[in-house]
Design a protein around this motif. Sequence first.
Motif, PDB file in Angstrom:
ATOM      1  N   ARG A 144       0.820  -1.215   0.000  1.00 23.94           N
ATOM      2  CA  ARG A 144       0.000   0.000   0.000  1.00 23.94           C
ATOM      3  C   ARG A 144       0.851   1.260   0.000  1.00 23.94           C
ATOM      4  NH1 ARG A 144      -2.202   3.178   4.225  1.00 23.94           N
ATOM      5  NH2 ARG A 144      -1.214   1.772   5.731  1.00 23.94           N
ATOM      6  N   LEU A 145       1.878   1.307   0.843  1.00 22.58           N
ATOM      7  CA  LEU A 145       2.729   2.493   0.965  1.00 22.58           C
ATOM      8  C   LEU A 145       4.098   2.302   0.326  1.00 22.58           C
ATOM      9  CD1 LEU A 145       1.862   3.511   4.642  1.00 22.58           C
ATOM     10  CD2 LEU A 145       0.904   4.407   2.515  1.00 22.58           C
ATOM     11  N   ASN A 149       3.978   1.361  -5.648  1.00 22.09           N
ATOM     12  CA  ASN A 149       2.524   1.515  -5.778  1.00 22.09           C
ATOM     13  C   ASN A 149       2.138   2.847  -6.411  1.00 22.09           C
ATOM     14  OD1 ASN A 149      -0.077   0.482  -5.525  1.00 22.09           O
ATOM     15  ND2 ASN A 149      -0.401   1.442  -3.531  1.00 22.09           N
ATOM     16  N   GLY A 179      -3.779  -7.268   4.096  1.00 18.90           N
ATOM     17  CA  GLY A 179      -4.430  -5.983   3.846  1.00 18.90           C
ATOM     18  C   GLY A 179      -3.470  -4.950   3.304  1.00 18.90           C
ATOM     19  N   GLU A 180      -2.234  -4.937   3.828  1.00 12.61           N
ATOM     20  CA  GLU A 180      -1.219  -4.012   3.308  1.00 12.61           C
ATOM     21  C   GLU A 180      -0.836  -4.368   1.876  1.00 12.61           C
ATOM     22  OE1 GLU A 180       0.284  -1.167   4.623  1.00 12.61           O
ATOM     23  OE2 GLU A 180      -1.442  -1.355   5.962  1.00 12.61           O
ATOM     24  N   LYS A 181      -0.669  -5.650   1.602  1.00 12.09           N
ATOM     25  CA  LYS A 181      -0.332  -6.083   0.241  1.00 12.09           C
ATOM     26  C   LYS A 181      -1.475  -5.769  -0.724  1.00 12.09           C
ATOM     27  CE  LYS A 181       3.331  -8.338   1.929  1.00 12.09           C
ATOM     28  NZ  LYS A 181       4.744  -7.967   1.711  1.00 12.09           N
ATOM     29  N   GLY A 183      -3.303  -3.379  -0.805  1.00 14.26           N
ATOM     30  CA  GLY A 183      -3.394  -1.953  -1.097  1.00 14.26           C
ATOM     31  C   GLY A 183      -2.892  -1.559  -2.472  1.00 14.26           C
ATOM     32  N   LYS A 186      -5.954  -1.937  -7.819  1.00 11.81           N
ATOM     33  CA  LYS A 186      -6.640  -0.735  -8.309  1.00 11.81           C
ATOM     34  C   LYS A 186      -7.795  -1.113  -9.229  1.00 11.81           C
ATOM     35  CE  LYS A 186      -2.323   1.978  -8.189  1.00 11.81           C
ATOM     36  NZ  LYS A 186      -1.416   0.903  -7.731  1.00 11.81           N
ATOM     37  N   THR A 207     -11.182  -6.925  -1.116  1.00 13.56           N
ATOM     38  CA  THR A 207     -10.560  -5.725  -1.678  1.00 13.56           C
ATOM     39  C   THR A 207     -10.929  -5.559  -3.145  1.00 13.56           C
ATOM     40  OG1 THR A 207      -8.702  -5.901  -0.144  1.00 13.56           O
ATOM     41  CG2 THR A 207      -8.376  -4.552  -2.114  1.00 13.56           C
TER      42      THR A 207
END
Length: 423
Positions: A144-145, A149, A179-181, A183, A186, A207
């Motif tokens: 995500r961060l 990305n 959940g972070e992955k 992110g 799209k 997601t």
Amino acid sequence: MTGLEAISYIHGYSWLGSRPGLSRTRELLDRLGNPHEDLNFVHVVGTNGKGSTSAYLDSVLRAAGFRTGLYTSPYLSRFHERIQVDGVPISDEELGTVTELVRPHAEAMSEHPTEFELVTAAALLHYQRTGCDIVVLEAGLGGRLDSTNIIPAPEAVAVTRIGLDHMEQLGHTVEQIAGEKAGVIKAGTSAVVYDQERPVMEVFDRTCRSVGAAYRPCDFAALHTLENTLEGQRFDYRDFRNLHTSLLGLHQEKNAALAAEVILALRERGWNIPDEAVRTGLSSARWPGRFEVLSRSPWFIVDGGHNPQCAQAAAEALELYFPGRKIVFLLGVLADKDYVGLADQLAPLAAGFVTVTPDSPRALSAERLAQALRDRYALSALPCSTVEEGVAQALALAGTDGVACALGSLYMTGKIRACFGPV
């Protein structure tokens, strides 16, 4: 700027540190004219198997006739391995050129980018300048961060197996880490997910529904092993017949199946990738340092696995290929990793341990690791002052009938491979 000057600059003190967020990468790429907006991507995220899956995808896409970029980390022997075009690492001249182009923009920013952000921007510029048709982009930490990305919606997202790693940054459960992955997913993309624990799969399914992406889980029930030896593996996956990989371990069949599933998703988006390109690409894919046989007489295996899940896969492969053999493990670990959990997976197979200190400021010393192993397992554990000494001791202890296996950190894998000359 020469290649050496570029590497020295990239590793310079002002870029050190890890600071999550996309704002710096976004600003730097904007200053460079947003080269990433001219490119197509397959974004690869996950905990284990990212590098192997990326190598499979890059090889298949090249076999189909596309000009490919491949972005991975870390490297084994040379920094240049991280940035490849058509399977060839960036040259000294090209690295110097793109670093020199990025440098004034990075230095003009009020908040300097991190080293990873700087390298990511340089790589994306290189892929644009060399006219890549599609880039296989491996995320660094998380998703995500992560600075990777910053890309627009990719043609596909490949999600490898999720495990407990980098927990301080990503979360303390596989669902939080997933959940972070997730992110990176799209609207409009296809998310191809390694078949794994239901709670993890549910995170990606949820997601995809929330952002408007296609959820495409692998079906490992459709994966059938035909042959599995130290010469390679043959298998069927869905309608793909008699696929082959030289990468060893049943987990590599699954990584190859994940790559094949990504190819199916790309076909649905109009990419012309024949079955023969899938067969040729998977068979010719190479990814050093992942359950790699460096010597057969005596046997020496190197694996870059650095968490319990990786160690479990390595242990399963050792039991498959070397049943009943004496196994001596050469271990080097980083102090912030779950090295106890890693060693727990190996101890039932171990005749003894040899320890070394990886080349990293975060490394656990060979002496401390050896003492921890002796205390926990009542097995011999011999600390060595260099990787070269550790390799020699592991081979001597394993003997002609045993197997030496090195793992624990990619930061020592390059030096271990160098002990055996060209592989």
